[in-house]
Scaffold this active site. Structure first.
Site, PDB file in Angstrom:
ATOM      1  N   GLU A   1       0.841  -1.193   0.000  1.00 47.82           N
ATOM      2  CA  GLU A   1       0.000   0.000   0.000  1.00 47.82           C
ATOM      3  C   GLU A   1       0.875   1.240   0.000  1.00 47.82           C
ATOM      4  O   GLU A   1       1.812   1.350   0.803  1.00 47.82           O
ATOM      5  CB  GLU A   1      -0.882   0.058   1.258  1.00 47.82           C
ATOM      6  CG  GLU A   1      -1.785  -1.124   1.477  1.00 47.82           C
ATOM      7  CD  GLU A   1      -2.456  -1.071   2.849  1.00 47.82           C
ATOM      8  OE1 GLU A   1      -3.656  -1.355   2.911  1.00 47.82           O
ATOM      9  OE2 GLU A   1      -1.766  -0.759   3.833  1.00 47.82           O
ATOM     10  N   CYS A   2       0.584   2.188  -0.854  1.00 50.49           N
ATOM     11  CA  CYS A   2       1.144   3.537  -0.813  1.00 50.49           C
ATOM     12  C   CYS A   2       2.677   3.520  -0.743  1.00 50.49           C
ATOM     13  O   CYS A   2       3.348   3.246  -1.734  1.00 50.49           O
ATOM     14  CB  CYS A   2       0.529   4.308   0.342  1.00 50.49           C
ATOM     15  SG  CYS A   2       0.705   6.096   0.201  1.00 50.49           S
ATOM     16  N   GLY A   3       3.273   3.787   0.408  1.00 45.61           N
ATOM     17  CA  GLY A   3       4.717   3.764   0.529  1.00 45.61           C
ATOM     18  C   GLY A   3       5.289   2.408   0.156  1.00 45.61           C
ATOM     19  O   GLY A   3       6.380   2.316  -0.429  1.00 45.61           O
TER      20      GLY A   3
ATOM     21  N   CYS B   1      -0.884  -0.847  -4.638  1.00 44.73           N
ATOM     22  CA  CYS B   1      -1.820   0.242  -4.934  1.00 44.73           C
ATOM     23  C   CYS B   1      -1.518   1.430  -4.033  1.00 44.73           C
ATOM     24  O   CYS B   1      -0.827   1.310  -3.027  1.00 44.73           O
ATOM     25  CB  CYS B   1      -3.266  -0.222  -4.737  1.00 44.73           C
ATOM     26  SG  CYS B   1      -3.632  -0.885  -3.090  1.00 44.73           S
TER      27      CYS B   1
END
Length: 460
Positions: free
Chosen positions: A332-334, A438
């Site tokens: 996720e993200c990072g 994502c």
């Protein structure tokens, strides 16, 4: 189950509710009470501070993620598992601020649902009698809300505080529970990117103790505890109602939690354990070899602040090897940024794991921020095709693509930003082998299929 609980809210952001929530949590903890901190709304930084203040993982109570029944059950389950003496629930924004004109998903809605007394914090700078009008309006704006008292914050001095107290207690029946003086500077370090909240950092604990000292000096903590105990009983969750661990071999799932990567909901980790996994904490900056794992969970964080050190980490090769071996990876993200070709920062390009073609470029302002609704539009190991689930974005980077070649995505977001926009549709979620990445963060209790599918893929 008789569970004392209290909601700390404010007129708006910046009213002082975070200072009060942290100060009370630390003060009660110092007095030997078990405190369950909770936060309404997605905010990894506030969660980390609350967890540090209470010495116990904070719980997420978000009515966007969970309907009324599920949110109430979530709170009951947390309290049944951890058996706190008091639950301190920090709201977000203003008490009645929600997602629409009706105030849906507001802190007031959560307080009513949990039948919890509300303490309102007010920034009283350059205000006297008007404070009484504001308190009167807040107390009568919505029915069935127990506004138990107010804390006056940013008060200039004893005379100012006395005028405020007399006005509020003359014109309303809402008690003043404390008068906090104007502070020369914000006692909290800037809660911005890069604050890793190391639990052994004595300076952070000193900050929390200072907040507790302020609350102890200018309020009566016993009053807050008495108010919390006026909350009616909540349903008692028995052992039969608790999550059941799958009786099979427990796969090992690693998760990276270090100074760069630390955005995890405790509920997500608990969901993986409840689904049958053993979790192994990993560190990108520790030179020691990683243990054998069956899958990898990469949460969010701030890799852009540690880009050089991450580029030099030997564990990027471990991540590549896991993906090439077809082990499940969820990012996720990072975590997504770690898997990319490189990060594009002001000082140049920083190589990452190279599993995904994207090159996130960092900006000074958020590029994706807020709640999203994700629809699954392509098959993948983690989210069933056609399923719709809710999450949120919080990233300062926007994807660039070498040769302008953008791969197909597994999710469409509405609302949301995602990795790119195509024909008016915002796309997110890349899949390579069994590596899924994502921008969107999920909250496991709101996406119940995720942990089960993740653990089952690792078990295979």
């Amino acid at each position: 189950m008789q569970q004392p609980r209290l909601v700390i809210s404010g007129l708006s952001g910046g009213s002082g509710k975070t200072l009060v929530s942290l100060g009370l949590s630390r003060l009660f903890t110092r007095r030997g009470l078990s405190v369950q901190p909770c936060k309404k709304g997605p905010d990894y930084i506030d969660y980390a501070w609350l967890s540090l203040a209470a010495g116990k993982p904070a719980a997420c109570l978000d009515p966007y993620f969970l309907n009324d029944e599920a949110l109430e059950r979530q709170f009951c389950c947390v309290c049944a598992r951890r058996r706190p003496d008091i639950a301190v629930i920090e709201g977000n924004r203003g008490l009645f601020d929600g997602r629409d004109l009706q105030g849906s998903c507001s802190t007031a809605h959560v307080a009513r649902l949990l039948k919890a007394p509300v303490v309102l914090t007010m920034n009283c700078a350059k205000m006297t009698r008007t404070a009484a009008a504001i308190v009167s309006g807040m107390a009568n704006f919505e029915k069935d809300l127990h506004l138990a008292g107010v804390i006056l914050n940013n008060v200039a001095g004893e005379r100012h505080g006395s005028m405020l107290r007399r006005a509020i207690e003359s014109y309303t029946d809402i008690p003043v529970l404390g008068i906090l003086p104007r502070l020369g500077s914000n006692p909290l370090p800037e809660r911005h990117m890069g604050l890793s909240l190391n639990t052994t950092d004595t300076s952070l604990h000193a900050v929390l103790d200072k907040l507790a000292d302020t609350l102890e000096e200018h309020t009566d903590a016993g009053v807050f505890l008495s108010l919390a105990r006026t909350a009616p009983p909540i349903p008692d969750i028995s052992e039969d109602d608790a999550p059941v661990t799958v009786p099979a071999e427990r796969p090992r799932i690693g998760y990276v939690q270090d100074r760069a990567m630390w955005f995890y909901y405790e509920e997500n980790l608990e969901a993986l354990r409840d689904a049958g996994a053993d979790l192994v904490r990993l560190d990108l900056f520790d030179d020691a070899p990683w243990p054998q794992i069956d899958g990898l969970y990469l949460g969010g964080g701030y890799p852009e602040l540690f880009a050089d050190a991450i580029s030099a980490s030997s564990h990027l090769a471990d991540i590549r090897a896991l993906s090439l071996a077809n082990r499940p990876i969820y990012a996720e993200c990072g975590g997504f940024m770690l898997l990319c070709r490189s990060l594009l920062l002001d000082d140049g390009e920083h190589p990452m794991a190279g599993l995904l073609p994207a090159q996130p470029r960092f900006y000074r302002r958020p590029q994706g921020l807020g709640y999203v609704t994700a629809r699954v539009v392509a098959e993948n190991p983690f989210h069933p095709l056609g399923r719709v689930w809710r999450g949120h974005e919080f990233h300062y980077s926007r994807c660039e693509w070498p040769d302008n070649r953008r791969p197909s995505c597994c999710l469409t977001l509405s609302p949301g930003t995602g990795m790119y926009e195509e024909h008016g549709t915002h796309c997110d979620g890349l899949l390579v082998r069994r590596t899924f990445a994502c921008w969107t963060h999920l909250f496991a209790p709101a996406v119940p299929h995720w942990a089960k599918n993740f653990v089952e893929e690792c078990r295979k």
